[in-house]
Scaffold this motif. Structure first.
Motif, mmCIF file in Angstrom:
data_model
loop_
_atom_site.group_PDB
_atom_site.id
_atom_site.type_symbol
_atom_site.label_atom_id
_atom_site.label_comp_id
_atom_site.label_asym_id
_atom_site.label_seq_id
_atom_site.Cartn_x
_atom_site.Cartn_y
_atom_site.Cartn_z
ATOM 1 N N PHE A 13 0.871 -1.170 0.000
ATOM 2 C CA PHE A 13 0.000 0.000 0.000
ATOM 3 C C PHE A 13 0.909 1.221 0.000
ATOM 4 N N VAL A 14 0.855 1.983 -1.060
ATOM 5 C CA VAL A 14 1.717 3.156 -1.226
ATOM 6 C C VAL A 14 0.948 4.386 -0.764
ATOM 7 N N VAL A 15 1.470 5.073 0.247
ATOM 8 C CA VAL A 15 0.806 6.237 0.812
ATOM 9 C C VAL A 15 1.322 7.497 0.138
ATOM 10 N N GLU A 16 0.391 8.344 -0.316
ATOM 11 C CA GLU A 16 0.737 9.633 -0.911
ATOM 12 C C GLU A 16 -0.016 10.737 -0.191
ATOM 13 N N SER A 17 0.702 11.728 0.295
ATOM 14 C CA SER A 17 0.061 12.887 0.912
ATOM 15 C C SER A 17 -0.152 13.941 -0.158
ATOM 16 N N LYS A 18 -1.372 14.425 -0.277
ATOM 17 C CA LYS A 18 -1.731 15.477 -1.244
ATOM 18 C C LYS A 18 -2.452 16.589 -0.486
ATOM 19 N N PRO A 19 -1.707 17.444 0.243
ATOM 20 C CA PRO A 19 -2.361 18.471 1.041
ATOM 21 C C PRO A 19 -2.839 19.653 0.206
ATOM 22 N N GLY A 20 -3.760 20.393 0.780
ATOM 23 C CA GLY A 20 -4.218 21.632 0.178
ATOM 24 C C GLY A 20 -5.711 21.710 0.043
ATOM 25 N N ALA A 21 -6.213 22.943 0.151
ATOM 26 C CA ALA A 21 -7.636 23.251 -0.009
ATOM 27 C C ALA A 21 -8.498 22.420 0.941
ATOM 28 N N ASP A 22 -7.985 22.207 2.139
ATOM 29 C CA ASP A 22 -8.703 21.474 3.182
ATOM 30 C C ASP A 22 -9.184 20.099 2.717
ATOM 31 N N GLY A 23 -8.351 19.414 1.953
ATOM 32 C CA GLY A 23 -8.657 18.052 1.511
ATOM 33 C C GLY A 23 -9.157 17.940 0.095
ATOM 34 N N ALA A 24 -9.452 19.062 -0.559
ATOM 35 C CA ALA A 24 -10.036 19.014 -1.902
ATOM 36 C C ALA A 24 -9.022 18.583 -2.956
ATOM 37 N N ILE A 25 -7.755 18.913 -2.792
ATOM 38 C CA ILE A 25 -6.755 18.545 -3.803
ATOM 39 C C ILE A 25 -6.551 17.029 -3.818
ATOM 40 N N GLY A 26 -6.384 16.433 -2.658
ATOM 41 C CA GLY A 26 -6.239 14.981 -2.595
ATOM 42 C C GLY A 26 -7.491 14.249 -3.035
ATOM 43 N N THR A 27 -8.640 14.789 -2.673
ATOM 44 C CA THR A 27 -9.903 14.176 -3.080
ATOM 45 C C THR A 27 -10.062 14.250 -4.590
ATOM 46 N N GLY A 28 -9.700 15.386 -5.184
ATOM 47 C CA GLY A 28 -9.753 15.524 -6.640
ATOM 48 C C GLY A 28 -8.825 14.550 -7.339
ATOM 49 N N GLU A 29 -7.676 14.289 -6.732
ATOM 50 C CA GLU A 29 -6.727 13.309 -7.290
ATOM 51 C C GLU A 29 -7.363 11.927 -7.364
ATOM 52 N N VAL A 30 -8.091 11.550 -6.335
ATOM 53 C CA VAL A 30 -8.749 10.240 -6.314
ATOM 54 C C VAL A 30 -9.911 10.205 -7.301
ATOM 55 N N VAL A 31 -10.637 11.302 -7.418
ATOM 56 C CA VAL A 31 -11.756 11.372 -8.362
ATOM 57 C C VAL A 31 -11.260 11.178 -9.797
ATOM 58 N N ARG A 32 -10.094 11.744 -10.125
ATOM 59 C CA ARG A 32 -9.548 11.624 -11.484
ATOM 60 C C ARG A 32 -8.891 10.271 -11.753
ATOM 61 N N ALA A 33 -8.610 9.505 -10.720
ATOM 62 C CA ALA A 33 -7.953 8.198 -10.902
ATOM 63 C C ALA A 33 -8.912 7.229 -11.587
ATOM 64 N N SER A 34 -8.333 6.241 -12.256
ATOM 65 C CA SER A 34 -9.186 5.245 -12.919
ATOM 66 C C SER A 34 -9.968 4.465 -11.860
ATOM 67 N N ALA A 35 -11.156 4.064 -12.227
ATOM 68 C CA ALA A 35 -12.067 3.379 -11.298
ATOM 69 C C ALA A 35 -11.797 1.886 -11.277
ATOM 70 N N ASP A 36 -10.573 1.515 -10.903
ATOM 71 C CA ASP A 36 -10.199 0.104 -10.886
ATOM 72 C C ASP A 36 -10.028 -0.450 -9.473
ATOM 73 N N GLY A 37 -10.243 0.384 -8.463
ATOM 74 C CA GLY A 37 -10.131 -0.077 -7.085
ATOM 75 C C GLY A 37 -8.724 -0.043 -6.533
ATOM 76 N N TYR A 38 -7.787 0.550 -7.254
ATOM 77 C CA TYR A 38 -6.405 0.598 -6.800
ATOM 78 C C TYR A 38 -5.969 1.975 -6.331
ATOM 79 N N THR A 39 -6.888 2.926 -6.238
ATOM 80 C CA THR A 39 -6.619 4.228 -5.654
ATOM 81 C C THR A 39 -7.685 4.484 -4.606
ATOM 82 N N LEU A 40 -7.247 4.609 -3.355
ATOM 83 C CA LEU A 40 -8.171 4.788 -2.242
ATOM 84 C C LEU A 40 -7.954 6.147 -1.596
ATOM 85 N N LEU A 41 -8.976 6.685 -0.965
ATOM 86 C CA LEU A 41 -8.897 7.948 -0.241
ATOM 87 C C LEU A 41 -9.067 7.647 1.237
ATOM 88 N N LEU A 42 -8.104 8.095 2.037
ATOM 89 C CA LEU A 42 -8.200 7.945 3.488
ATOM 90 C C LEU A 42 -8.290 9.342 4.067
#
Length: 112
Positions: free
Chosen positions: A63-92
């Protein structure tokens, strides 16, 4: 429904479910990316790094952890939204990110 039709219905259900069973695949077959929408060293990251060795051992993948800070969580959340829907990108993230961010931004996929 009469009792004599039960075998026919049972056969029909089995035939209908067969394609779903044949296309099932093992998960995870490759490393899983976990995006944390806050800075490195956040509580979310500390909790995940504590439990990840056990999860990795149970599932047999990294499990590879990536921190994507900014905009109170919106930048990291947007990163997950743009990821392919294959179940290999999770948002914590905390519940507030899931509850508030979608109402603040109309299109999370457009956040850089």
């Amino acid at each position: 429904m009469k009792l004599r039709h039960v075998p026919a219905v049972l056969v029909a259900v089995c035939i209908a479910l067969t394609p779903a069973l044949t296309f099932a695949q093992e998960w995870p077959a490759k490393p899983v990316r976990v995006v944390i929408p806050f800075a490195a060293g956040s509580v979310s990251e500390a909790i995940f790094r504590t439990i990840s060795p056990g999860v990795e051992a149970d599932l047999g993948q990294r499990f590879v952890v990536e921190s994507k800070p900014g905009a109170d969580g919106a930048i990291g959340t947007g990163e997950v939204v743009r990821a392919s829907a294959d179940g290999y990108t999770l948002l914590l993230a905390p519940t507030a990110v899931f509850a508030v961010i979608p109402h603040l931004f109309a299109n999370l996929g457009s956040i850089p």
